[in-house]
Write a protein that holds these residues in place. Structure first.
Motif, PDB file in Angstrom:
ATOM      1  N   GLY B  45      -4.677 -11.235   5.768  1.00 21.87           N
ATOM      2  CA  GLY B  45      -4.215 -11.735   7.071  1.00 21.87           C
ATOM      3  C   GLY B  45      -2.777 -11.327   7.333  1.00 21.87           C
ATOM      4  O   GLY B  45      -2.418 -10.955   8.456  1.00 21.87           O
ATOM      5  N   THR B  46      -1.944 -11.363   6.301  1.00 22.18           N
ATOM      6  CA  THR B  46      -0.531 -10.968   6.446  1.00 22.18           C
ATOM      7  C   THR B  46      -0.445  -9.471   6.755  1.00 22.18           C
ATOM      8  O   THR B  46       0.386  -9.037   7.553  1.00 22.18           O
ATOM      9  N   GLY B  47      -1.321  -8.696   6.110  1.00 21.59           N
ATOM     10  CA  GLY B  47      -1.368  -7.258   6.377  1.00 21.59           C
ATOM     11  C   GLY B  47      -1.688  -6.980   7.830  1.00 21.59           C
ATOM     12  O   GLY B  47      -1.059  -6.146   8.485  1.00 21.59           O
ATOM     13  N   THR B  51       0.559  -5.111  10.983  1.00 22.21           N
ATOM     14  CA  THR B  51       0.141  -4.058  11.920  1.00 22.21           C
ATOM     15  C   THR B  51       0.265  -4.545  13.366  1.00 22.21           C
ATOM     16  O   THR B  51       0.741  -3.803  14.236  1.00 22.21           O
ATOM     17  N   TRP B  52      -0.125  -5.783  13.615  1.00 28.71           N
ATOM     18  CA  TRP B  52       0.007  -6.310  14.985  1.00 28.71           C
ATOM     19  C   TRP B  52       1.478  -6.394  15.402  1.00 28.71           C
ATOM     20  O   TRP B  52       1.814  -6.096  16.543  1.00 28.71           O
ATOM     21  N   ARG B 101      -7.003   4.928  11.634  1.00 31.68           N
ATOM     22  CA  ARG B 101      -8.053   5.714  10.993  1.00 31.68           C
ATOM     23  C   ARG B 101      -8.369   5.227   9.578  1.00 31.68           C
ATOM     24  O   ARG B 101      -9.266   5.742   8.939  1.00 31.68           O
ATOM     25  N   TRP B 102      -7.542   4.281   9.072  1.00 30.56           N
ATOM     26  CA  TRP B 102      -7.805   3.781   7.730  1.00 30.56           C
ATOM     27  C   TRP B 102      -8.621   2.503   7.821  1.00 30.56           C
ATOM     28  O   TRP B 102      -8.571   1.804   8.828  1.00 30.56           O
ATOM     29  N   LYS B 103      -9.264   2.183   6.708  1.00 29.84           N
ATOM     30  CA  LYS B 103     -10.030   0.936   6.698  1.00 29.84           C
ATOM     31  C   LYS B 103      -9.174  -0.148   6.052  1.00 29.84           C
ATOM     32  O   LYS B 103      -9.006  -0.172   4.836  1.00 29.84           O
ATOM     33  N   GLU B 104      -8.642  -1.009   6.851  1.00 27.74           N
ATOM     34  CA  GLU B 104      -7.937  -2.205   6.353  1.00 27.74           C
ATOM     35  C   GLU B 104      -6.805  -1.889   5.370  1.00 27.74           C
ATOM     36  O   GLU B 104      -6.590  -2.625   4.421  1.00 27.74           O
ATOM     37  N   VAL B 105      -6.100  -0.787   5.576  1.00 28.87           N
ATOM     38  CA  VAL B 105      -4.914  -0.523   4.752  1.00 28.87           C
ATOM     39  C   VAL B 105      -3.694  -0.699   5.662  1.00 28.87           C
ATOM     40  O   VAL B 105      -3.580  -0.025   6.680  1.00 28.87           O
ATOM     41  N   HIS B 106      -2.831  -1.646   5.303  1.00 26.15           N
ATOM     42  CA  HIS B 106      -1.680  -1.958   6.151  1.00 26.15           C
ATOM     43  C   HIS B 106      -0.347  -1.720   5.443  1.00 26.15           C
ATOM     44  O   HIS B 106       0.697  -1.820   6.069  1.00 26.15           O
ATOM     45  N   LEU B 107      -0.414  -1.448   4.147  1.00 26.41           N
ATOM     46  CA  LEU B 107       0.806  -1.453   3.347  1.00 26.41           C
ATOM     47  C   LEU B 107       1.885  -0.452   3.797  1.00 26.41           C
ATOM     48  O   LEU B 107       3.064  -0.815   3.847  1.00 26.41           O
ATOM     49  N   PRO B 108       1.535   0.817   4.144  1.00 23.32           N
ATOM     50  CA  PRO B 108       2.622   1.743   4.501  1.00 23.32           C
ATOM     51  C   PRO B 108       3.456   1.253   5.690  1.00 23.32           C
ATOM     52  O   PRO B 108       4.602   1.663   5.858  1.00 23.32           O
ATOM     53  N   GLY B 109       2.892   0.359   6.488  1.00 20.29           N
ATOM     54  CA  GLY B 109       3.616  -0.185   7.639  1.00 20.29           C
ATOM     55  C   GLY B 109       4.897  -0.881   7.235  1.00 20.29           C
ATOM     56  O   GLY B 109       5.877  -0.891   7.982  1.00 20.29           O
ATOM     57  N   PHE B 110       4.904  -1.418   6.021  1.00 25.00           N
ATOM     58  CA  PHE B 110       6.083  -2.115   5.504  1.00 25.00           C
ATOM     59  C   PHE B 110       7.263  -1.140   5.371  1.00 25.00           C
ATOM     60  O   PHE B 110       8.392  -1.422   5.798  1.00 25.00           O
ATOM     61  N   LEU B 111       6.996   0.054   4.835  1.00 21.58           N
ATOM     62  CA  LEU B 111       8.059   1.054   4.683  1.00 21.58           C
ATOM     63  C   LEU B 111       8.479   1.617   6.034  1.00 21.58           C
ATOM     64  O   LEU B 111       9.666   1.811   6.300  1.00 21.58           O
ATOM     65  N   PHE B 181      -4.641  -4.142  -1.876  1.00 17.76           N
ATOM     66  CA  PHE B 181      -4.197  -3.742  -0.542  1.00 17.76           C
ATOM     67  C   PHE B 181      -5.202  -2.818   0.149  1.00 17.76           C
ATOM     68  O   PHE B 181      -4.828  -1.989   0.961  1.00 17.76           O
ATOM     69  N   GLY B 182      -6.462  -2.932  -0.198  1.00 19.02           N
ATOM     70  CA  GLY B 182      -7.498  -2.116   0.443  1.00 19.02           C
ATOM     71  C   GLY B 182      -7.793  -0.853  -0.337  1.00 19.02           C
ATOM     72  O   GLY B 182      -7.409  -0.731  -1.512  1.00 19.02           O
ATOM     73  N   PHE B 183      -8.456   0.096   0.330  1.00 15.40           N
ATOM     74  CA  PHE B 183      -8.865   1.341  -0.337  1.00 15.40           C
ATOM     75  C   PHE B 183      -7.705   2.330  -0.384  1.00 15.40           C
ATOM     76  O   PHE B 183      -7.597   3.208   0.465  1.00 15.40           O
ATOM     77  N   ILE B 184      -6.823   2.163  -1.388  1.00 15.25           N
ATOM     78  CA  ILE B 184      -5.731   3.132  -1.526  1.00 15.25           C
ATOM     79  C   ILE B 184      -6.215   4.164  -2.543  1.00 15.25           C
ATOM     80  O   ILE B 184      -5.800   4.185  -3.702  1.00 15.25           O
ATOM     81  N   ASP B 185      -7.111   5.024  -2.099  1.00 20.00           N
ATOM     82  CA  ASP B 185      -7.761   5.970  -2.998  1.00 20.00           C
ATOM     83  C   ASP B 185      -7.429   7.412  -2.605  1.00 20.00           C
ATOM     84  O   ASP B 185      -6.538   7.651  -1.791  1.00 20.00           O
ATOM     85  N   GLU B 186      -8.150   8.358  -3.169  1.00 25.18           N
ATOM     86  CA  GLU B 186      -7.908   9.782  -2.899  1.00 25.18           C
ATOM     87  C   GLU B 186      -8.045  10.094  -1.402  1.00 25.18           C
ATOM     88  O   GLU B 186      -7.286  10.890  -0.855  1.00 25.18           O
ATOM     89  N   GLY B 187      -9.037   9.463  -0.767  1.00 25.62           N
ATOM     90  CA  GLY B 187      -9.260   9.686   0.666  1.00 25.62           C
ATOM     91  C   GLY B 187      -8.049   9.259   1.475  1.00 25.62           C
ATOM     92  O   GLY B 187      -7.623   9.954   2.403  1.00 25.62           O
ATOM     93  N   PHE B 188      -7.461   8.136   1.098  1.00 28.16           N
ATOM     94  CA  PHE B 188      -6.247   7.640   1.761  1.00 28.16           C
ATOM     95  C   PHE B 188      -5.095   8.598   1.492  1.00 28.16           C
ATOM     96  O   PHE B 188      -4.320   8.937   2.384  1.00 28.16           O
ATOM     97  N   ARG B 189      -5.010   9.089   0.259  1.00 31.06           N
ATOM     98  CA  ARG B 189      -3.922   9.982  -0.118  1.00 31.06           C
ATOM     99  C   ARG B 189      -3.962  11.311   0.653  1.00 31.06           C
ATOM    100  O   ARG B 189      -2.924  11.935   0.894  1.00 31.06           O
ATOM    101  N   ARG B 190      -5.178  11.754   1.004  1.00 29.34           N
ATOM    102  CA  ARG B 190      -5.296  13.024   1.728  1.00 29.34           C
ATOM    103  C   ARG B 190      -4.484  13.000   3.017  1.00 29.34           C
ATOM    104  O   ARG B 190      -4.119  14.035   3.559  1.00 29.34           O
ATOM    105  N   TRP B 191      -4.205  11.778   3.508  1.00 30.90           N
ATOM    106  CA  TRP B 191      -3.398  11.674   4.725  1.00 30.90           C
ATOM    107  C   TRP B 191      -1.994  12.231   4.538  1.00 30.90           C
ATOM    108  O   TRP B 191      -1.389  12.695   5.493  1.00 30.90           O
TER     109      TRP B 191
END
Lengths: 464, 290
Positions: B45-47, B51-52, B101-111, B181-191
């Motif tokens: 919810g905080t994540g 984003t909001w 485009r990500w599924k429920e990944v909000h963490l980079p928004g912090f940086l 923090f969600g799917f922080i996997d290879e697919g996410f890294r390709r970004w």
């Protein structure tokens, strides 16, 4: 061995890393400074700086060698890739491998080939694999390998252009006053190439009349904007208070300021063939004819003053002495031309300057005496100063650079190649049909390539 | 209008703009602290709130940029005060696009929120907001193209850096359930690679348009000025990064290091070089941007 070394991508990476280090050195050590001045200013690591030419790193043997190695590496890579690209043969997958591929998509449609053609795909290769159904390769978009090849050619061109510029280009200045034409030549002894010839003991080429241009100033004009003056606080806490609405922003009591809008020069250019051209140029708008390019750099202002009854011409912004007086005097920039006001109107500025007194030995204690307009008079230190007349000269620079068009062309190559390669879309579809089922495998390249969109289109076509 | 009325109107508009800008900076600050709370709690919810928060800030920041455009009657990227604001806005918009485009990944928004807040505060606390007419040297279409593309690429690199950092610190093993923090996997890294691929042509164009502008203004397309040289360093580092992505053993950790180094070089080109020029007393043609 040498071929493999130079055509390797790892070699490119090592050379680029080395170039990065040299670039970095170029931003730390003062470029173009004399070694004695460097030592006097307390510069460190003198023996290394001197030996490796760190004060002129971008013309040092080290840098030239690294750039040459990069050129070689690029040339070898391009040749190597060209051989590969020319022989590229699209080999469709084995039907069984395609059918069992993790990313294969199936369609219940035997007419997929036509649908692919309708959405812009072209058939590139087709195989018949014995008893198994044949596999076809369809592609759409510019092949990315050629784009990559294309912008690497652009990088070679850019380095060549840079090299020509550093070898053959020169730049000089000319100051023009009305009624005082100046002749300039497009030949210079100061280019690196001519200096190299001189070092080799070759004779200097004669100055030729067919590379001489005569310039005569017709008009020099300055224009100003009316700029807003606001007392914006310098202190961080005051700024915060302003944002929080605790403090109020006030316009300055000094009102508006004069901000330069444009410096414009009109001149006649007599070309070597005696043809006379009317030229107009201003900052950011050079004038080009043949190999000559003229740039607006600045201006010089000369003011005629009557000082204690005696006429003298002084340059604005340069200190001058008056006989029998201690210290020096100076005039500020002469302000004249057109003022574009905030209310949309225009006004011709009455020529005006400021008179300053600089006490002997303490130039920092410059004292403003007052403003002096054309025809006006001021008294300072017991002397009367009268503004009698003025003249303005246009300060231009001219340049000949045979490398610039090659660099321009290179930029076009690199940018177009990169933008289409990185952002564009390239698709390859391998498909095969078994009874009424189509097996489709999609590969993509480029940011805008959208695999899902292609799938949707194929589904839509099927439905239609 | 009399000159006095014009001055008063301009002062009033600038006061409104400054209040809005401070509010935007505060809003980025709030997002940053929501991000810190998310990092500590890992509550989804905080994540979402992060984003909001960034979406609302993007809306406010767009209003601010439109207001500044109206105030100055020109696109607002003529000085460091304005370009820092553009930089923060572009970074936030790029992040919001990528996040969609990500599924429920909000963490980079912090940086991204932290970097955007820092840019806004630096602009507000150290630069003058007074709208000055465009000086002759900046009156060139090349200049506008140069600034827009440079900041677009910088913004994209900020997001790529944020994704890279999140991946390196919080990666989840492939094929498993989502991590904290969600799917922080290879697919996410390709970004990270996709974003650099997107930003790199724009950085290239920014350098070319800067050179074309310099050629028109000074007669030299390249002067080896510290700012120019640092932009070339940044370009070369990202070029190395793109090459390492195609070399088997180098496409993981070495490529990540290069991506982060590219970000450092980008900050150095944008801001650090101004400090270096002053510190080492190096003459620079780019003093208007210092």
């Amino acid at each position: 061995m040498l071929y493999r070394f130079f055509s390797s991508l790892k070699t490119s990476v090592y050379i680029l890393v080395f170039l990065c280090i040299l670039f970095l050195i170029g931003t730390i050590f003062p470029q173009g400074e004399n070694i004695d001045d460097y030592i006097e200013a307390g510069g460190k690591y003198v023996p290394i700086v001197q030996a490796l030419d760190f004060l002129d790193i971008f013309m040092s043997p080290l840098f030239i060698t690294a750039t040459f190695l990069l050129l070689l590496n690029l040339a070898f890579c391009l040749y190597d890739r060209l051989k590969i690209y020319l022989k590229i043969k699209r080999r469709p997958m084995d039907f069984q491998a395609l059918k069992q591929h993790a990313k294969v998509i199936t369609f219940n449609n035997g007419n997929l080939t036509n649908q692919l053609r309708n959405i812009g795909f072209t058939l590139k290769e087709e195989t018949e694999d014995g008893a198994d159904p044949g596999v076809k390769i369809f592609e759409k978009g510019v092949p990315f390998w050629w784009l990559s090849w294309f912008y690497h050619v652009g990088i070679i061109l850019a380095i060549t252009g840079f090299f020509l510029t550093s070898l053959l280009a020169f730049e000089k200045d000319v100051l023009l006053y009305p009624g005082e034409p100046e002749t300039i030549s497009l030949y210079s002894e100061d280019t690196r190439w001519n200096m190299f010839r001189e070092w080799l003991g070759r004779a200097e080429p004669e100055l030729r009349e067919d590379d001489q241009y005569e310039l005569s100033l017709q008009e020099f004009r300055t224009e100003y904007y009316q700029g807003l003056k606001i007392d914006y606080p310098g202190e961080k806490l005051d700024r915060l208070a302003l944002g929080a609405g605790i403090k109020k922003l006030e316009p300055s009591r000094e009102g508006f300021s004069y901000m330069p809008k444009m410096w414009l020069t009109r001149l006649n250019v007599r070309k070597p063939d005696q043809k006379v051209l009317d030229a107009a140029l201003w900052v950011n708008r050079p004038f080009r004819t043949g190999s000559l390019t003229l740039y607006q750099m600045g201006f010089e202002q000369m003011v005629t003053l009557s000082v204690g009854g005696e006429e003298m011409e002084v340059e604005a912004r340069m200190p001058f002495t008056v006989e029998g007086t201690e210290g020096k005097f100076a005039l500020g920039s002469l302000r004249l031309g057109t003022l574009y006001k905030r209310d949309g109107s225009r006004e011709e500025i009455i020529p005006v300057t400021s008179l300053y007194y600089i006490p002997e030995g303490t130039p920092s204690a410059k004292e403003l005496i007052g403003e002096l307009s054309l025809g006006g008079q001021l008294n300072a230190k017991g002397i009367s100063f009268k503004f009698m007349d003025y003249r303005e000269g246009s300060y231009l620079s001219y340049r000949k650079d045979p490398g610039v068009w090659i660099v321009g062309l290179a930029c076009l190559f690199v940018f177009l190649g990169l933008i289409v390669r990185c952002l564009g879309a390239w698709y390859r579809i391998q498909c095969a049909f078994e009874k009424n089922t189509a097996y489709v495998l999609i590969s993509t390249r480029g940011i805008l390539a959208d695999r899902d969109r292609i799938i949707r289109k194929l589904h839509r076509a099927k439905t239609a | 209008m009399t000159p006095e009325e014009i001055l008063l109107r301009d002062a009033l508009l600038l006061s409104i703009e400054l209040k809005l800008y401070w509010f935007v900076a505060l809003s980025y600050g709030v997002c940053f602290f929501i991000g810190v709370a998310y990092l500590i709690s890992s509550n989804p919810g905080t994540g979402k709130a992060l984003t909001w928060g960034l979406r609302i800030t993007a809306f406010l920041h767009t209003l601010l940029i439109l207001f500044r455009t109206y105030e100055g009657m020109r696109p607002p990227f003529q000085n460091l005060y304005e370009t820092l604001s553009w930089f923060a806005w572009f970074a936030n918009m790029t992040y919001l696009y990528a996040q969609s485009r990500w599924k429920e990944v909000h963490l980079p928004g912090f940086l991204v929120a932290g970097i955007a807040m820092a840019a806004c505060l630096y602009s507000l606390l150290t630069r003058s907001p007074v709208i000055a007419p465009v000086p002759p040297a900046l009156q060139s279409p090349w200049y506008e193209a140069h600034v827009i593309t440079a900041f677009l690429s910088y913004a994209v690199f900020v997001v790529s850096f944020s994704v890279e950092v999140c991946y390196l610190r919080f990666r989840t093993p492939p094929g498993t359930t989502p991590g904290m923090f969600g799917f922080i996997d290879e697919g996410f890294r390709r970004w990270t690679h996709r974003l650099v691929l997107f930003g790199f042509p724009f950085l290239t164009f920014a350098i070319f348009s800067g050179a074309a502008w310099a050629n028109d203004a000074w007669g030299r397309y390249w002067s080896w000025d510290p700012k120019e040289t640092w932009s070339l360093i940044t370009w070369t580092v990202y070029a190395i990064y793109l090459h390492t992505k195609t070399i088997g053993k180098w496409k993981d950790t070495p490529a990540s290091v290069l991506n982060m180094l590219g970000f450092v070089c980008m900050i150095m080109t944008f801001l650090g070089i101004n400090w270096l020029v002053k510190l080492l007393n190096i003459p620079s043609l780019h003093t208007y941007a210092v």
